[in-house]
Design an enzyme around this catalytic site. Structure first.
Site: not given
Length: 149
Positions: A29-30
């Site tokens: 994810d980010a």
């Protein structure tokens, strides 16, 4: 891992199946850690390979027996993060085999370090491939995966 980074191995007791998984950038994810839903994908891959180890392909089960296995329930506990490029080991153990269901205990661990990252109990049901209604696990399948007929 003694069997190499891209091959399965079984535990010394022969009860756990272990499938290696490498974390790709697309799995993160980010924040740079594995997105929580991707642990379920890793577990699905390991269960598919467990089934393959026992001589069954998902497509073959549908063609030969008219059945498929579907996930009915998942209880998962996330313990620690995995990151890009980590090598993981996903374990599969059939805890209980009923008439139409299998309950699996699964873990995702750091390779070699045996540090648990996630643990899950996954309930899978054998269903008719057309109606999606529960049916008995076919005898030949049950015999190979260790259930009693």
């Amino acid at each position: 891992m003694s069997s190499g980074p891209l091959s399965p191995r079984s535990s010394a007791l022969g009860t756990d199946f272990v499938w290696p998984v490498r974390v790709y950038y697309e799995d993160t994810d980010a924040g740079g850690v594995v997105y929580y839903a991707n642990y379920l994908k890793f577990m699905e891959r390991a269960r598919t390979e467990w089934l393959r180890l026992h001589g069954f392909e998902q497509t073959g089960l549908l063609e030969e027996h008219g059945v498929i296995f579907v996930v009915r329930s998942v209880q998962v506990e996330y313990l620690r993060p995995a990151r890009f490029n980590d090598l993981l080991e996903v374990t599969v153990r059939a805890e209980a085999i009923g008439r139409s269901r299998i309950e699996f205990a699964q873990t995702v661990e750091q390779a070699g370090g045996r540090t648990a990252l996630a643990r899950a109990v996954v309930g899978v049901v054998c269903v008719n491939g057309e109606s999606f209604r529960p049916v008995s696990i076919p005898g030949p399948v049950r015999d190979k995966i260790g259930g009693k007929s």
